[in-house]
Motif scaffolding. Structure first.
Motif, PDB file in Angstrom:
ATOM      1  N   VAL A 136       0.834  -1.209   0.000  1.00 31.51           N
ATOM      2  CA  VAL A 136       0.000   0.000   0.000  1.00 31.51           C
ATOM      3  C   VAL A 136       0.866   1.255   0.000  1.00 31.51           C
ATOM      4  N   ILE A 137       1.880   1.276   0.858  1.00 27.08           N
ATOM      5  CA  ILE A 137       2.757   2.448   0.932  1.00 27.08           C
ATOM      6  C   ILE A 137       3.475   2.664  -0.389  1.00 27.08           C
ATOM      7  N   ASN A 138       3.977   1.593  -0.966  1.00 26.78           N
ATOM      8  CA  ASN A 138       4.746   1.711  -2.212  1.00 26.78           C
ATOM      9  C   ASN A 138       3.877   2.142  -3.385  1.00 26.78           C
ATOM     10  N   GLU A 139       2.630   1.666  -3.400  1.00 28.55           N
ATOM     11  CA  GLU A 139       1.762   1.957  -4.544  1.00 28.55           C
ATOM     12  C   GLU A 139       1.057   3.302  -4.429  1.00 28.55           C
ATOM     13  N   ALA A 148       2.146   6.142  -2.561  1.00 29.12           N
ATOM     14  CA  ALA A 148       2.998   7.330  -2.365  1.00 29.12           C
ATOM     15  C   ALA A 148       4.082   7.372  -3.431  1.00 29.12           C
ATOM     16  N   PRO A 149       4.335   8.543  -4.033  1.00 27.41           N
ATOM     17  CA  PRO A 149       5.374   8.654  -5.060  1.00 27.41           C
ATOM     18  C   PRO A 149       6.772   8.620  -4.452  1.00 27.41           C
ATOM     19  N   ASP A 150       7.741   8.201  -5.268  1.00 27.85           N
ATOM     20  CA  ASP A 150       9.133   8.183  -4.798  1.00 27.85           C
ATOM     21  C   ASP A 150       9.689   9.601  -4.653  1.00 27.85           C
ATOM     22  N   PHE A 151       9.171  10.509  -5.497  1.00 24.23           N
ATOM     23  CA  PHE A 151       9.671  11.886  -5.466  1.00 24.23           C
ATOM     24  C   PHE A 151       8.504  12.847  -5.276  1.00 24.23           C
ATOM     25  N   ASP A 152       8.788  13.931  -4.589  1.00 26.98           N
ATOM     26  CA  ASP A 152       7.791  14.968  -4.341  1.00 26.98           C
ATOM     27  C   ASP A 152       8.425  16.319  -4.698  1.00 26.98           C
ATOM     28  N   PHE A 167       9.632   6.598   2.393  1.00 32.77           N
ATOM     29  CA  PHE A 167      10.640   5.610   2.755  1.00 32.77           C
ATOM     30  C   PHE A 167      10.731   5.422   4.266  1.00 32.77           C
ATOM     31  N   ALA A 168      10.395   6.460   5.022  1.00 35.16           N
ATOM     32  CA  ALA A 168      10.336   6.316   6.478  1.00 35.16           C
ATOM     33  C   ALA A 168       9.207   5.364   6.874  1.00 35.16           C
ATOM     34  N   ASN A 169       8.078   5.476   6.182  1.00 32.35           N
ATOM     35  CA  ASN A 169       6.959   4.568   6.452  1.00 32.35           C
ATOM     36  C   ASN A 169       7.306   3.134   6.060  1.00 32.35           C
TER      37      ASN A 169
END
Length: 227
Positions: free
Chosen positions: A119-122, A124-128, A137-139
């Motif tokens: 869920v977290i990987n899908e 949230a984007p890798d870059f903001d 990545f903290a999550n």
């Protein structure tokens, strides 16, 4: 192990034993193995054996039994409690609460960890705004910590060689097949045959109409399912 037993009393004793094993796993805070045992007890081919579960409930709960809806089995209080604990409702809220108050020796349910990582990987984007999304990545790291904090040494439990061999010798029927099957089509056919065997045994022990099957018919269905 339950469905290969043709005698009702033996099936009931096995169900009772697995429930007590599940209770012990909860006591030891082994949530991953607990979910595995509950999955076996709740699989439809086993769960539909209302006569078996009624007998187990009478043994474990005595007169303190809950009335069941028509066509449903009465489940022992211990089993109902464990099912509520590991229920997927509200993203496994009851299990997460129990895990948060457990000791450092607890073994988490791997399925929830993988769910959280996915869920977290899908979502949230890798870059903001061109920068690394450190929050994501903290999550991910916090979810991984649940596994990294697991005990590094296995519990000291005496192994009974006779019981271990007995379990290994019991014929098993599963809904899964080897991941080594060469194609999805073959896996699908094998899955279907395996499931048919499970239900053939289940319906032989307790037909849909709830009437007892003849012994010869029972033996015939059981033989066809096993071989």
């Amino acid at each position: 192990m339950i469905l290969v037993q043709s005698r009702p009393r033996v099936r009931a004793l096995l169900v009772e034993k697995f429930i007590l094993v599940a209770v012990e796993l909860r006591t030891r805070e082994n949530f991953d193995s607990l979910m595995g045992v509950l999955a076996g007890l709740n699989m439809q081919a086993v769960h539909r054996l209302t006569d078996t579960f009624d007998a187990v409930t009478d043994r474990l709960d005595g007169g303190m039994v809950r009335a069941a809806a028509p066509g449903e089995s009465r489940q022992p209080k211990k089993l109902r409690s464990l099912n509520l604990l590991m229920a997927p409702a509200r993203s496994f809220a009851a299990y997460r609460l129990a895990l948060s108050t457990s000791s450092r020796d607890a073994l988490p349910y791997l399925g929830v960890v993988l769910q959280d990582l996915t869920v977290i990987n899908e979502t949230a984007p890798d870059f903001d705004e061109g920068l690394v999304n450190w929050s994501k990545f903290a999550n991910l790291g916090r979810s991984c910590l649940i596994l990294l904090d697991c005990p590094k040494t296995p519990p000291r439990i005496a192994v009974d060689a006779d019981i271990e061999q007995h379990i290994l010798d019991v014929p098993l029927l599963t809904e899964d097949v080897s991941f080594g099957s060469p194609s999805r089509h073959i896996r699908s056919e094998a899955d279907s045959r395996s499931e048919q065997r499970l239900y053939a045994l289940s319906y032989a022990y307790q037909p849909r109409e709830g009437k007892s099957a003849g012994r010869s018919r029972l033996r015939e269905l059981a033989r066809n399912a096993l071989y």
